[in-house]
Write an enzyme that holds these catalytic residues in place. Structure first.
Site, PDB file in Angstrom:
ATOM      1  N   GLU A 342       0.515  -0.734   0.131  1.00 62.00           N
ATOM      2  CA  GLU A 342       0.205  -0.455  -0.140  1.00 62.00           C
ATOM      3  C   GLU A 342       0.861   1.392  -0.115  1.00 62.00           C
ATOM      4  OE1 GLU A 342      -2.645  -0.356   2.828  1.00 62.00           O
ATOM      5  OE2 GLU A 342      -4.120  -1.925   1.986  1.00 62.00           O
ATOM      6  N   GLU A 452      -5.558  -8.800  -0.445  1.00 61.29           N
ATOM      7  CA  GLU A 452      -6.346  -8.035   1.055  1.00 61.29           C
ATOM      8  C   GLU A 452      -7.498  -8.182   0.907  1.00 61.29           C
ATOM      9  OE1 GLU A 452      -5.272  -5.155   4.162  1.00 61.29           O
ATOM     10  OE2 GLU A 452      -2.756  -6.013   3.121  1.00 61.29           O
TER      11      GLU A 452
HETATM   12  O1  AHR Z   1      -5.183  -5.328   7.202  1.00 55.86           O
HETATM   13  C1  AHR Z   1      -5.561  -3.989   7.713  1.00 55.86           C
HETATM   14  C2  AHR Z   1      -4.582  -3.439   6.734  1.00 55.86           C
HETATM   15  O2  AHR Z   1      -4.704  -3.191   6.091  1.00 55.86           O
HETATM   16  C3  AHR Z   1      -3.188  -3.419   6.143  1.00 55.86           C
HETATM   17  O3  AHR Z   1      -1.999  -3.841   7.476  1.00 55.86           O
HETATM   18  C4  AHR Z   1      -2.815  -2.317   5.205  1.00 55.86           C
HETATM   19  O4  AHR Z   1      -2.429  -3.447   4.096  1.00 55.86           O
HETATM   20  C5  AHR Z   1      -4.305  -2.362   5.049  1.00 55.86           C
HETATM   21  O5  AHR Z   1      -4.456  -1.248   4.968  1.00 55.86           O
END
Ligand code: AHR
Length: 634
Positions: A342, A452
């Protein structure tokens, strides 16, 4: 491969002209589903069932790792929380002569008073074995022991620390202990644990550990049993936002001497008890593929390259030698590497303008490919301006591109469920457009790693980001899987985020673990659903996905019913001759807000039964359910 678009168009048309005709017999409405077995999608990547674990909240420490003591290396030594000092003996935290970290507890005793440290609020299970050790440095004539008090009363176990099993060069000695929690009056009870000393002179305490005796190389047996059932084929680690401030070298070598640190991205302490070597043990035990994210935030290419060499280098390479000295001579051969996390977000450590980051990304990839051209390198992506720059400036430096999404709660149940497939489709559509419009992508097939994805809302019941999930979330995750199947040509991987406690599909208390509904759904599809997707058309708000097994001998069809109606689903399967009857698996409950909790009897589970007759004649689908049917292809 456009079969997903056709599926949606026909589904919309069906929804308009075929709303659930009444069944001749019985009270249920009939839902007609058309499955075209002659129109197949690309094989579904097994990595669609991937998982993500991060050093955050109670995912690793307090979820996967079985250490029962908090702050076992005394990071928070000035305050000593959650430890309490025993006695009045002169105490300070000394940097000089410390065992690990910034300081270690030190007492100077001039009497025979008992002193030490105590931690309470630890849950014990009746008749379970516990093991532990303490690194301490005593003066001549001093004695030490461990004391465990079950409940608040006089049920006590004491273990002498009198025979060191190891003495380090700096004079600290390791004393081991073990005991059985046989004095409990209830099946589980809270208690306290203390390390105690007596005698005159100086005393130092380095690090302490207490684990259930059934731990699996330091990991919790109950959590690991559920993870085995989950059967995820790949795990992304160690972050997440955490990775952008993580120094991987803190996490290797003698576990007790690894420095405790403030978690760089989240609350709490990073104990560094779980590092690369523990992650590899975790993956080996679960029979899963590791996917390691490297630090492109605060981290620079040299450190990431050393990490790569530590993991994959020959035993005689500089980092490979260190790995071998740490007990792992064989290179691990990790193939999947995330180049950062990210980096588009201003919350990310090391965030920078996109054009500048693109150069950094390319620098990492050049170095990694020089080391091994066969790695699969995953770039940071985010639909919109970020992707447009990265995909163009880095097209030659990307194997897969990462995307993330989290959705919140929607008041309307169907909307709550549908937002998951809608998010996946939005991302897939964007990438299909990039492929068409960007000259830099011509002749390339950069697949998406949705590394994610999940719901993220609600109060944190299980520690930091420890949100609870409900049946309605399980329905959404099932529809999400269906959407990956419909877009199997473009998704190489999807990692449900996350795994244990932290927005996790498994939740734990101190002594139990249980699947959330989302975990039940992931486990069900991973273990039972086919791999060759077939074109299927069902009216909304129902979501149907069908597939055959790779050998073509088994047909599976799964239905998500996000309504409170019991329905009769009739499957018109063109191109396959199916035997009557088969297995069915249901995840359902009458209440969309129902949930499982680790400390209560399990309310929702995958229920396996048989169905009779043919899928064409119809099967009952329960209200608020995911139903998966399996039949033999004749
Ligand atoms: O999964 C929680 C957080 O969400 C992670 O650390 C990040 O990559 C995303 O913003």
């Amino acid at each position: 491969m456009k079969f997903y678009a056709a599926t949606l168009a026909v589904a919309a048309a069906l929804a308009a002209c075929l709303p659930y005709a009444k069944a001749d017999e019985g009270a249920q409405e009939v839902v007609q589903v058309k499955i075209d077995a002659k129109t197949q999608g690309e094989p579904i990547s097994p990595f669609i069932y991937g998982q993500f674990i991060e050093h955050l909240g109670r995912c690793i420490y307090g979820g996967i790792w079985s250490e029962m003591l908090q702050d076992r290396k005394f990071y928070d030594a000035p305050a000593m929380y959650p430890w309490e000092l025993i006695g009045e003996t002169k105490f300070n935290n000394e940097k000089e002569g410390r065992f690990v970290g910034a300081a270690s507890p030190r007492w100077i005793s001039d009497s025979d008073a008992i002193f030490g440290v105590e931690q309470s609020g630890l849950e014990f299970v009746k008749d379970k074995e516990y093991v532990g050790y303490a690194w301490i440095k005593l003066s001549e004539g001093q004695t030490s022991w461990v004391r465990v008090v079950f409940g608040s009363g006089d049920r006590v176990v004491e273990c002498p620390l009198d025979k060191p099993v190891e003495t380090a060069e700096d004079g600290y000695a390791k004393y081991e202990f073990e005991f059985k929690a046989d004095k409990l009056t209830l099946p589980k009870e809270f208690g306290s644990f203390s390390v105690r000393f007596q005698g005159r002179g100086e005393t130092r305490l380095g690090a302490v550990s207490l684990m259930p005796g059934d731990n699996i190389s330091g990991m919790r047996a109950d959590t690991m049993a559920l993870l085995k059932e989950l059967n995820a084929p790949i795990y992304r680690w160690p972050g997440g936002n955490f990775v952008s401030g993580y120094n991987w070298k803190d996490g290797v070598g003698d576990r007790d001497r690894r420095p405790p640190r403030k978690n760089p991205a989240w609350q709490g302490i990073e104990h560094n008890d779980f590092g690369i070597d523990e992650f590899m043990v975790y993956c080996k035990y679960l029979g899963t593929e590791p996917d390691i994210a490297v630090n492109t935030g605060a981290g620079q290419v040299d450190s990431a390259l050393e990490e790569l060499e530590y993991v994959n280098g020959a035993p005689d390479s500089p980092q490979g030698k260190i790995r071998a000295a740490n007990g792992h001579p064989e290179p691990y051969g990790v193939k999947y590497w995330c180049i950062g996390n990210e980096m588009f977000g201003n919350w990310q450590i090391g965030h920078m303008p996109t054009e500048k980051y693109a150069l950094k990304h390319n620098e990492f990839v050049d170095a990694f490919r020089k080391f091994d051209p066969n790695l699969t390198l995953i770039a940071v992506g985010a639909v919109g301006a970020w992707d447009e720059i990265i995909m163009r400036q880095c097209a030659d430096h990307i194997d897969w591109i990462s995307e993330h999404f989290y959705v919140q709660e929607r008041r309307d149940l169907v909307a709550h469920v549908e937002q998951v497939p809608n998010s996946i489709r939005r991302i897939a559509d964007a990438h299909r457009r990039y492929r068409k419009e960007f000259p830099e992508l011509q002749g390339k097939e950069i697949k998406i790693a949705m590394d994610e994805w999940n719901y993220w809302y609600g109060p944190h019941v299980f520690g930091e980001l420890g949100t609870r999930y409900y049946l309605k979330d399980g329905l959404g995750i099932a529809e999400g899987l269906h959407e990956y199947f419909r877009n199997s040509d473009i998704f190489a991987m999807a990692n449900y985020a996350q795994t244990v406690n932290v927005i996790g599909c498994i939740k734990t208390s101190q002594t139990s673990a249980q699947f959330e509904t989302t975990g039940l759904v992931l486990k069900l599809y991973r273990n039972e659903f086919g791999t060759i997707p077939l074109k299927s058309e069902a009216p909304r708000p129902y979501d149907v996905a069908a597939a055959t097994s790779e050998d073509g001998k088994t047909f599976t069809v799964a239905v998500v019913n996000p309504t409170s109606k019991e329905l009769n689903f009739k499957f018109n399967v063109d191109g396959l001759n199916l035997a009557d009857g088969g297995d069915r698996f249901d995840v359902s409950d009458e209440d969309p807000q129902s949930y499982n909790d680790p400390d209560s009897p399990q309310r929702i589970d995958v229920v396996q039964t048989r169905f009779d007759g043919s899928l064409a004649d119809g099967v009952v689908v329960k209200p608020l359910s995911v139903a998966l049917f399996k039949a033999t292809v004749k």
